[in-house]
Design a protein around this motif. Structure first.
Motif, mmCIF file in Angstrom:
data_model
loop_
_atom_site.group_PDB
_atom_site.id
_atom_site.type_symbol
_atom_site.label_atom_id
_atom_site.label_comp_id
_atom_site.label_asym_id
_atom_site.label_seq_id
_atom_site.Cartn_x
_atom_site.Cartn_y
_atom_site.Cartn_z
ATOM 1 N N THR A 82 33.492 -12.242 26.278
ATOM 2 C CA THR A 82 34.217 -12.397 25.102
ATOM 3 C C THR A 82 35.799 -12.534 25.254
ATOM 4 O OG1 THR A 82 33.955 -10.316 24.407
ATOM 5 C CG2 THR A 82 32.243 -11.771 24.059
ATOM 6 N N GLY A 83 36.254 -11.492 26.427
ATOM 7 C CA GLY A 83 37.873 -11.303 26.305
ATOM 8 C C GLY A 83 38.032 -10.154 25.187
ATOM 9 N N GLY A 84 37.002 -9.424 24.773
ATOM 10 C CA GLY A 84 37.325 -8.497 23.539
ATOM 11 C C GLY A 84 37.827 -7.124 24.330
ATOM 12 N N ASN A 100 30.189 -14.188 33.997
ATOM 13 C CA ASN A 100 31.289 -14.627 34.035
ATOM 14 C C ASN A 100 31.511 -15.297 35.401
ATOM 15 O OD1 ASN A 100 34.363 -14.446 35.378
ATOM 16 N ND2 ASN A 100 34.528 -14.381 32.929
ATOM 17 N N ILE A 101 30.973 -14.732 36.515
ATOM 18 C CA ILE A 101 31.256 -15.279 37.866
ATOM 19 C C ILE A 101 30.283 -16.630 37.669
ATOM 20 C CG2 ILE A 101 30.081 -14.754 40.320
ATOM 21 C CD1 ILE A 101 30.916 -12.044 39.736
ATOM 22 N N LEU A 102 28.998 -16.782 37.044
ATOM 23 C CA LEU A 102 27.969 -17.961 37.184
ATOM 24 C C LEU A 102 28.933 -18.996 36.477
ATOM 25 C CD1 LEU A 102 25.208 -18.990 37.355
ATOM 26 C CD2 LEU A 102 25.105 -18.222 34.849
ATOM 27 N N SER A 103 29.791 -18.601 35.516
ATOM 28 C CA SER A 103 30.498 -19.706 34.710
ATOM 29 C C SER A 103 31.440 -20.346 35.579
ATOM 30 C CB SER A 103 30.993 -19.300 33.455
ATOM 31 O OG SER A 103 32.085 -18.448 33.482
ATOM 32 N N THR A 104 31.959 -19.520 36.679
ATOM 33 C CA THR A 104 32.863 -20.433 37.589
ATOM 34 C C THR A 104 32.340 -21.297 38.446
ATOM 35 O OG1 THR A 104 32.857 -18.386 39.286
ATOM 36 C CG2 THR A 104 34.560 -18.343 37.352
ATOM 37 N N ALA A 105 31.020 -21.065 38.637
ATOM 38 C CA ALA A 105 30.095 -21.861 39.674
ATOM 39 C C ALA A 105 29.450 -23.098 38.973
ATOM 40 C CB ALA A 105 29.227 -20.996 40.631
ATOM 41 N N LEU A 143 25.618 -12.039 25.284
ATOM 42 C CA LEU A 143 27.024 -11.783 25.233
ATOM 43 C C LEU A 143 27.602 -10.647 25.171
ATOM 44 C CD1 LEU A 143 28.214 -14.997 22.954
ATOM 45 C CD2 LEU A 143 29.077 -14.137 25.250
ATOM 46 N N TYR A 144 26.674 -9.835 24.120
ATOM 47 C CA TYR A 144 27.155 -8.490 23.815
ATOM 48 C C TYR A 144 26.437 -7.233 24.721
ATOM 49 C CZ TYR A 144 29.799 -10.986 20.560
ATOM 50 O OH TYR A 144 30.742 -11.741 20.018
#
Ligand SMILES: Cc1cc2nc3c(=O)[nH]c(=O)nc-3n(C[C@H](O)[C@H](O)[C@H](O)COP(=O)(O)OP(=O)(O)OC[C@H]3O[C@@H](n4cnc5c(N)ncnc54)[C@H](O)[C@@H]3O)c2cc1C
Length: 456
Positions: free
Chosen positions: A298-300, A352-357, A379-380
């Motif tokens: 989330t960048g929080g 997050n790593i998955l989302s880059t691939a 997410l949380y």
């Protein structure tokens, strides 16, 4: 050169620095916060203005002192707009949520730390970290309004934010302190404060929307129903894109922003990585963004920064009272961070790593097929449970994305294994190397499952 002596010197008047200083000052110790900005600008920090979990924030700065900055406490869910799928997902957000005026919040936390007894030196740019012959950190040197100044202290707390300059100058070769830090583990983010003429309908939601060109997202967070924090972030592994142009285009296309006026613009980097394996070195602790204490999905980062500040402050007090600033003495700080949120953030980093691939369209299709509350848990909390019946229903709804779902489940298994390992974070620096080595083996499984390039 002007010299100052304090028990503790804190770098940076952000959330982590202010909470650390307030914690230390409460116990009657001398603490100075060294901030490069002037008194007016201090606290003016690039942010989406979404504050989660403030009801349980550390008490060193009482919550009622923050409340003047809470401009919208009626927000209770996330609204995910997925144009690729022509879908809008309404997802509940667990815990207390507010949208704040970040500058005002900045003033509130500075005042809170001052009320506790902390000293603030503004207009003071830190340039170097001083160490004795054994590598123990002994203070800082800085430039104050053009004049050189030095600070001597038993402990330095580094709250200087993302890619902290302090860590470039200090020698950590004999310390456990994590130096495996690279810009590609960060996200680039930019935001504008926009005034609209008519109240928006979604003033009870945090609005997210994927960007068209790369794995990033736009956000619209309502400070009030006519004052919107509109921003954009993307992982620095992506090809650089014209951040502002993407945001401008979306603003132009949205009806509710016709005739809107931009009041303020700011951008910065934020860590979207796992927390530092160790954020201590003799005489030194890093807190908040300077130690990767941000939820990487989330960048929080405000909550993590506040708690890291408290834990580091309490550890500094203990170290001073025992007359021992060694890594072994400061180690409990690492343990408390991992125990509270570090393990969870390390598991979330796997997504997050998955989302880059994966392909953005595939990911969006998959998200659109998932039920909101399960997404919120993922997410949380870093993990989510699903019953067999539920999985069967999901399988029907998500036809076309089964390959991605299988990959998602395998990735989830990796994230769960990693979380379990972080829950057994070592209780002293002696076992640290062994713990790291097993963690690295678990990460190899993450890269194999996701097909992503190694991040660390
Ligand atoms: C665009 C954007 C949007 C975000 N949105 C959200 C959100 O909606 N919700 C959320 O919870 N988090 C959000 N985050 C993350 C959050 O802002 C950070 O995690 C949080 O501010 C970290 O606090 P900190 O105290 O560690 O660092 P910072 O707040 O960055 O404070 C660091 C301080 O150190 C000072 N400093 C740096 N270098 C020096 C030096 N050499 N000498 C002296 N002083 C120095 C800086 O001036 C600054 O005051 C966002 C971040 C960005 C960039």
């Amino acid at each position: 050169m002007t010299s100052h002596e304090f028990d503790v010197v804190v770098a940076g008047a952000g959330t982590s620095g202010c909470y650390a200083a307030a914690t230390i000052a409460h116990e009657g110790y001398d603490v100075v916060v060294v901030e490069r900005k002037d008194a007016e600008e201090a606290g003016h920090i690039a942010c989406g203005d979404a504050l989660k979990g403030a009801d349980a924030f550390p008490e060193a700065i009482p919550k009622e002192k923050l409340e003047p900055a809470f401009t919208n406490t009626g927000v209770d869910h996330g609204r995910f707009e997925i144009p690729q799928e022509d879908t809008v997902l309404e997802i509940p957000v667990p815990g207390e949520l507010a949208v704040i005026d970040r500058w005002e919040y900045g003033r509130c936390i500075i005042q809170g730390a001052k009320d506790a007894g902390a000293t603030f030196h503004y207009d003071t740019v830190i340039q170097d970290v001083t160490q004795d012959d054994d590598g123990v950190v002994t203070g800082l040197t800085a430039n104050r309004k053009g004049e050189p100044v030095e600070y001597e202290a038993d402990i330095v707390i580094d709250g200087a934010g993302s890619l902290s300059l302090l860590q470039d100058t200090v020698d950590f070769s004999d310390a456990t302190f994590d130096t495996n830090v690279n810009y590609s583990q960060f996200c680039s983010a930019y935001r504008e404060i926009v005034h609209v003429e008519e109240p928006v309908e979604w003033d009870d939601a945090l609005v997210f929307k994927p960007t068209e060109r790369a794995a990033g997202y736009l956000w619209y967070f309502p400070r009030t129903d006519t004052e919107i924090n509109a921003g954009l972030g993307f992982q620095m592994t992506e090809e650089p894109m014209e951040l502002v142009d993407d945001l401008k285009k979306d603003l132009r296309d949205r009806e509710e922003f016709q005739g809107a006026e931009v009041e303020d613009k700011l951008g910065a980097a934020l860590p979207t990585r796992r927390p530092y394996d160790s954020a201590v070195a003799p005489g030194y602790m890093a807190v908040g963004d300077a130690a990767g204490h941000v939820n990487p999905t989330t960048g929080g980062g405000i909550a993590g920064a506040a708690y890291a500040g408290k834990y580091a402050g309490e550890q500094a007090i203990e170290a001073i009272e025992q007359g021992d600033v060694s890594e072994a003495m400061l180690w409990e700080y690492n343990e408390r961070v991992m125990d509270h949120f570090g393990a969870r953030y390390a598991a979330l980093d796997v997504y997050n790593i998955l989302s880059t691939a994966v392909d953005v369209d595939d990911l969006m299709g998959l998200l659109a097929s998932l039920p909101g509350e399960k997404l919120a848990e993922a997410l949380y909390e870093g993990s989510t449970e699903m019953s067999t019946l539920f999985k069967a229903k999901l399988a029907v709804k998500s036809f076309g994305y089964w390959r991605n779902i299988l990959q998602f489940y395998r990735t989830k298994q990796c994230a769960d294994d990693l979380m379990d390992h972080y829950e057994h974070y070592p209780s002293s620096p002696d076992e640290f190397e062994m713990w790291q080595s097993k963690r690295d083996t678990l990460m190899e499984a993450v890269y194999e499952t996701t097909g992503a390039e190694p991040k660390y």
